[in-house]
Design a protein around this motif. Structure first.
Motif, PDB file in Angstrom:
ATOM      1  N   GLY A 107       8.735   6.025 -38.735  1.00  0.00           N
ATOM      2  CA  GLY A 107       7.950   5.313 -37.733  1.00  0.00           C
ATOM      3  C   GLY A 107       7.421   3.994 -38.249  1.00  0.00           C
ATOM      4  N   ILE A 108       6.973   3.978 -39.489  1.00  0.00           N
ATOM      5  CA  ILE A 108       6.448   2.745 -40.079  1.00  0.00           C
ATOM      6  C   ILE A 108       7.558   1.721 -40.259  1.00  0.00           C
ATOM      7  N   VAL A 109       8.695   2.158 -40.810  1.00  0.00           N
ATOM      8  CA  VAL A 109       9.816   1.235 -41.029  1.00  0.00           C
ATOM      9  C   VAL A 109      10.332   0.692 -39.702  1.00  0.00           C
ATOM     10  N   ILE A 160       5.233  12.588 -31.874  1.00  0.00           N
ATOM     11  CA  ILE A 160       3.905  11.971 -31.766  1.00  0.00           C
ATOM     12  C   ILE A 160       3.582  11.211 -33.054  1.00  0.00           C
ATOM     13  N   ILE A 161       3.911  11.811 -34.201  1.00  0.00           N
ATOM     14  CA  ILE A 161       3.710  11.142 -35.487  1.00  0.00           C
ATOM     15  C   ILE A 161       4.551   9.874 -35.539  1.00  0.00           C
ATOM     16  N   PHE A 162       5.807   9.981 -35.135  1.00  0.00           N
ATOM     17  CA  PHE A 162       6.720   8.844 -35.139  1.00  0.00           C
ATOM     18  C   PHE A 162       6.183   7.734 -34.232  1.00  0.00           C
ATOM     19  N   PHE A 163       5.781   8.078 -33.023  1.00  0.00           N
ATOM     20  CA  PHE A 163       5.302   7.104 -32.042  1.00  0.00           C
ATOM     21  C   PHE A 163       4.033   6.399 -32.524  1.00  0.00           C
ATOM     22  N   LEU A 164       3.048   7.171 -32.982  1.00  0.00           N
ATOM     23  CA  LEU A 164       1.779   6.566 -33.400  1.00  0.00           C
ATOM     24  C   LEU A 164       1.944   5.683 -34.633  1.00  0.00           C
ATOM     25  N   ASN A 173       4.621   4.112 -35.475  1.00  0.00           N
ATOM     26  CA  ASN A 173       5.374   2.951 -35.013  1.00  0.00           C
ATOM     27  C   ASN A 173       4.441   1.951 -34.332  1.00  0.00           C
ATOM     28  N   PHE A 174       3.599   2.431 -33.438  1.00  0.00           N
ATOM     29  CA  PHE A 174       2.676   1.576 -32.697  1.00  0.00           C
ATOM     30  C   PHE A 174       1.673   0.895 -33.631  1.00  0.00           C
ATOM     31  N   VAL A 175       1.062   1.661 -34.533  1.00  0.00           N
ATOM     32  CA  VAL A 175       0.063   1.099 -35.442  1.00  0.00           C
ATOM     33  C   VAL A 175       0.699   0.051 -36.353  1.00  0.00           C
ATOM     34  N   THR A 176       1.904   0.321 -36.835  1.00  0.00           N
ATOM     35  CA  THR A 176       2.595  -0.641 -37.696  1.00  0.00           C
ATOM     36  C   THR A 176       2.891  -1.929 -36.955  1.00  0.00           C
ATOM     37  N   ARG A 177       3.327  -1.836 -35.700  1.00  0.00           N
ATOM     38  CA  ARG A 177       3.611  -3.056 -34.924  1.00  0.00           C
ATOM     39  C   ARG A 177       2.362  -3.897 -34.719  1.00  0.00           C
ATOM     40  N   GLU A 178       1.265  -3.231 -34.404  1.00  0.00           N
ATOM     41  CA  GLU A 178       0.014  -3.961 -34.166  1.00  0.00           C
ATOM     42  C   GLU A 178      -0.445  -4.661 -35.445  1.00  0.00           C
ATOM     43  N   ILE A 179      -0.390  -3.945 -36.565  1.00  0.00           N
ATOM     44  CA  ILE A 179      -0.801  -4.530 -37.845  1.00  0.00           C
ATOM     45  C   ILE A 179       0.146  -5.661 -38.247  1.00  0.00           C
ATOM     46  N   ALA A 180       1.440  -5.429 -38.100  1.00  0.00           N
ATOM     47  CA  ALA A 180       2.422  -6.456 -38.480  1.00  0.00           C
ATOM     48  C   ALA A 180       2.229  -7.718 -37.649  1.00  0.00           C
ATOM     49  N   ILE A 220      17.605   4.475 -41.417  1.00  0.00           N
ATOM     50  CA  ILE A 220      16.817   5.400 -40.607  1.00  0.00           C
ATOM     51  C   ILE A 220      17.728   6.438 -39.980  1.00  0.00           C
ATOM     52  N   LEU A 221      18.819   5.988 -39.398  1.00  0.00           N
ATOM     53  CA  LEU A 221      19.732   6.932 -38.757  1.00  0.00           C
ATOM     54  C   LEU A 221      20.394   7.859 -39.778  1.00  0.00           C
TER      55      LEU A 221
END
Length: 184
Positions: A13-15, A135-139, A141-148, A173-174
């Motif tokens: 999610g972070i990557v 849910i872990i993946f989504f959250l 991902n979202f937090v990383t985008r906002e911070i980035a 990732i795949l």
């Protein structure tokens, strides 16, 4: 075995969240048009609509842990890898609609690219590996985008994240998802 899988899903999610072609460029685009509130609102909107189909499937469909479904997931992830490698040199994998800085255009872009790039598979595999793992993946991902986006408004990091790192991020990732399916 559960902790390494949870760490892997969080890492994925972070990557995935730092991938500039999954929405951060649109945030910068809005920011350049002096639409500051919208530019900060875009990371959660893009993340939600980009993974909407995967979230709906993960919430509504009970994913069985039988060999047939495992084989189906392996085939889908493998097809996604092959498609990304073959089409990496062209813009075939991208929807390019109107570039007018309007929220509805971003939603169209997110939904269309989600389907073209087979993004729901990542959420479904995360849910397959760990119940509610999406849910872990989504959250993450979202937090990383906002911070980035917050840190990439100044010139040097922004120039770095404008490079096309899509293939360098998505293929590993795949492949990790493929390994996760095989090991379960």
């Amino acid at each position: 075995m559960l902790h390494p899988i949870l760490i892997a899903i969080l890492s994925l999610g972070i990557v995935e969240g730092i991938n500039p072609h999954k929405g951060l460029l649109f945030s910068s685009y809005f920011y350049s048009f002096k639409k500051r509130l919208e530019s900060y609102l875009l990371p959660p909107v893009i993340t939600t609509f980009y993974y909407l189909l995967g979230i709906i499937i993960s919430l509504l469909v009970i994913i069985p842990h039988d060999p047939i479904f495992k084989l189906m997931l392996l085939n889908l992830v493998s097809a996604s890898i092959i498609m990304k490698v073959i089409c990496s040199s062209s813009n075939f994998l991208y929807y390019s609609g109107s570039m007018k800085p309007v929220l509805s255009n971003v939603i169209k872009w997110s939904l269309a690219n989600s389907i073209i790039e087979m993004a729901p598979i990542e959420m479904i595999v995360a849910n397959y590996l760990v119940n509610l793992g999406f849910i872990i993946f989504f959250l993450s991902n979202f937090v990383t985008r906002e911070i980035a986006f917050y840190f990439c408004k100044n010139s040097v990091p922004r120039k770095l994240y404008l490079y096309n790192i899509q293939l360098m991020i998505e293929i590993p990732i795949l492949i990790l998802l493929l390994i996760g399916i095989i090991l379960t």
